[in-house]
Design a protein around this motif. Sequence first.
Motif, short mmCIF file in Angstrom:
data_model
loop_
_atom_site.label_atom_id
_atom_site.label_comp_id
_atom_site.label_asym_id
_atom_site.label_seq_id
_atom_site.Cartn_x
_atom_site.Cartn_y
_atom_site.Cartn_z
N ARG A 64 1.20 -1.31 -0.05
CA ARG A 64 -0.23 -0.21 -0.09
C ARG A 64 1.02 1.31 0.27
N LEU A 65 0.21 2.29 -0.80
CA LEU A 65 1.26 3.57 -1.03
C LEU A 65 0.44 4.18 -1.21
N SER A 66 0.69 5.77 -0.19
CA SER A 66 0.18 6.66 -0.30
C SER A 66 -0.01 7.45 -1.34
N ALA A 67 -1.01 8.36 -2.45
CA ALA A 67 -0.86 9.12 -3.50
C ALA A 67 0.85 9.72 -3.55
N ASP A 68 0.99 10.47 -2.29
CA ASP A 68 2.56 11.41 -2.79
C ASP A 68 3.42 9.82 -2.94
N ALA A 69 3.44 8.56 -2.33
CA ALA A 69 4.85 8.05 -2.75
C ALA A 69 4.58 7.10 -3.82
N LEU A 70 2.94 6.61 -4.56
CA LEU A 70 2.74 6.30 -6.13
C LEU A 70 2.75 7.32 -6.79
N ALA A 71 3.03 9.02 -6.81
CA ALA A 71 3.61 9.49 -7.93
C ALA A 71 5.73 9.63 -8.38
N VAL A 72 5.78 9.79 -6.78
CA VAL A 72 6.91 9.65 -6.78
C VAL A 72 7.91 8.39 -6.61
N ARG A 73 6.98 7.25 -6.29
CA ARG A 73 8.34 6.10 -6.66
C ARG A 73 8.08 5.31 -7.82
N VAL A 74 6.46 5.17 -8.16
CA VAL A 74 6.12 4.24 -8.89
C VAL A 74 6.03 4.67 -9.84
N LEU A 75 4.85 4.91 -10.63
CA LEU A 75 4.36 6.18 -11.79
C LEU A 75 6.13 6.52 -12.71
N GLN A 76 5.97 6.29 -14.09
CA GLN A 76 7.24 6.69 -14.66
C GLN A 76 6.48 7.60 -16.04
N ALA A 77 5.99 9.21 -15.48
CA ALA A 77 5.12 9.95 -16.45
C ALA A 77 5.42 11.28 -15.79
N ASP A 78 5.90 12.36 -17.15
CA ASP A 78 7.18 12.94 -16.65
C ASP A 78 5.99 14.09 -16.48
N ASP A 79 4.98 14.34 -16.27
CA ASP A 79 3.46 14.80 -15.21
C ASP A 79 2.76 14.81 -14.40
N CYS A 80 3.30 14.70 -13.43
CA CYS A 80 2.21 13.17 -12.37
C CYS A 80 2.18 14.44 -11.08
N ARG A 81 1.19 14.59 -10.14
CA ARG A 81 1.18 15.82 -9.58
C ARG A 81 -0.44 15.21 -8.43
N VAL A 82 -0.43 14.92 -7.14
CA VAL A 82 -0.89 14.94 -6.68
C VAL A 82 -1.85 16.36 -6.91
N GLU A 83 -2.96 16.08 -6.31
CA GLU A 83 -3.96 17.29 -6.76
C GLU A 83 -5.86 17.16 -5.73
N PRO A 84 -4.86 17.56 -4.42
CA PRO A 84 -6.07 17.92 -3.11
C PRO A 84 -7.47 18.64 -3.66
N ASP A 85 -7.79 19.24 -4.82
CA ASP A 85 -8.85 20.35 -5.28
C ASP A 85 -9.45 18.98 -5.71
N THR A 86 -10.10 18.65 -5.75
CA THR A 86 -10.80 17.74 -7.02
C THR A 86 -11.48 18.60 -7.61
N ASP A 87 -12.25 20.19 -8.25
CA ASP A 87 -12.80 20.79 -8.64
C ASP A 87 -11.80 20.75 -9.68
N LYS A 88 -10.24 20.79 -9.41
CA LYS A 88 -9.21 20.88 -10.71
C LYS A 88 -8.60 19.21 -10.50
N ALA A 89 -8.71 18.91 -10.36
CA ALA A 89 -8.61 17.64 -10.71
C ALA A 89 -9.94 16.68 -11.78
N LEU A 90 -10.97 16.92 -11.56
CA LEU A 90 -11.98 16.79 -12.87
C LEU A 90 -12.39 17.78 -13.85
N THR A 91 -11.65 18.73 -14.07
CA THR A 91 -11.38 19.59 -14.97
C THR A 91 -10.58 19.34 -15.84
N ALA A 92 -9.12 18.87 -15.48
CA ALA A 92 -7.93 18.09 -16.31
C ALA A 92 -8.07 17.17 -17.13
N PHE A 93 -8.78 16.74 -15.52
CA PHE A 93 -10.11 15.24 -16.10
C PHE A 93 -10.39 15.25 -17.21
#
Length: 482
Positions: free
Chosen positions: A69-98
């Motif tokens: 099990r990993l937190s969102a920060d650890a998942l972005a830093v240690r696992v996912l291999q994307a050049d633009d990967c960020r944690v977005e606490p604001d769900t409105d901004k996250a849904l807009t980007a989605f």
Amino acid sequence: MQKITFTSDLDANTALMRSIFEGDDTFIVRKVQGNGGLRCAMFFFDGMVDSHVINESLVRPVLLSRAARLSADALAVRVLQADDCRVEPDTDKALTAFLYGDTLVLTEGDARPLIVNTKGFARRSPDEPENERVLSGPREGFTECFMPNLALIRRRVRDTRLKFTFLRVGDRTNTSVCLCYLDGLCPEELVREMQDRLGALTLDSVLDANYIAECLREHRWSPFPTLGTTERPDVAASRLLEGRCALVVDGSPVVLTAPHLLQECFQSNDDYYISYLQANVSRVLRTLGFFCSVTIPAVYTALLLYHRELVPARLLFAVTAAQRGVPLPVGWEVLLLLIVLEVLREAGARTPGAMGQTMSIVGGLVLGQAAVSARFSAAPTVIVVAVAGVTGLMAPRLQAAALWLRFLLLGAAAAGGLYGVGLMLSLTTALLCRMTSCGVPYLVNLVPRVRADTEDTWLRVPWYRMKYDRFRFFRTAGRDRE
């Protein structure tokens, strides 16, 4: 936009997303479980993402992970291999980007979503715009893609003071808008005014730059444009270097620039890529062409109705002989031919491909010859209207103004002769003198008492004479380029 709240329960979050996008067959949910038990859910829209990036940069790293099990920060830093990967606490901004093509990633035990840039929707190449072709110079043009348009500007203005300020406009479309300017060169009051105007917009949707232009521009009743438009990155970059601001709208290849002056309507994009002697001759011809386009039908009508004594005798005899047998008065004759000219132009513009140009040319020739042969119109009238139509094409940015002025001057000529024409031209000049664009007089450098510290006025001077910025109305005169 619908308000959503995620929890630390991955199954509940997945069910929530499925319920929100129920009935949307392009909505894809990809559940992944790693070798160590790590559970993630990835949400994206089919057709808006790059499948290769999702498989190689998101799915594969999670499958190979040995973490339980990993937190969102650890998942972005240690696992996912994307050049633009960020944690977005604001769900409105996250849904807009989605909704714009990014992938939303949720992991078990963390309510914060991850936003990964996986955009891969279709886009066209930055080809030269059809409406702004040049004889010499760059051949690139803006497209409908937002970030590539900003990159085209950034590539030309490699200055750390170039600023991009993002805003959202449109309650339903939630369209991205970028205000571009050079800090220290563009006046602060101009930047604040543009930000205030954009913040005050109450549009339901924005699908093109003209939606915003009609709301932002001053003197909305005037056919003269007070906001500049261009589809060329080099033109937008030159406006920024002059101390103006540019407005890039997502989904539109048209970039708005402000302030915009009347003299720019007679400038061509390649005036600065060819010899200044040739450019100045072209500018003079465009100015004369616009003036002839709006005045020739009115002056012709006024002379034949009220001032025949001003016409040379031989010319008057020829025109009178041609008018013999025509059933309509000269004023109505010119009016109907102008309407036919606009109908042919509109039909040619709306007909696809080369067929439209062929139809405009053939239709004009056939109808003109048939009208003269059938005595519905005189040959001199056809020539006058044709000259007005051709010269009006020399200033494409003022086609709307030319259309309105042509009919207004014609009505003034029919009512009062040359005196009516002169009165209407005086009123038009007075209105132009009152117009402004973002606080800048519309006739700057054209009226003696309203001048800016610039060498580039109605005519273009050589580059070695341009020692100052080409547009410095807001700033103190006499300061060299920094």
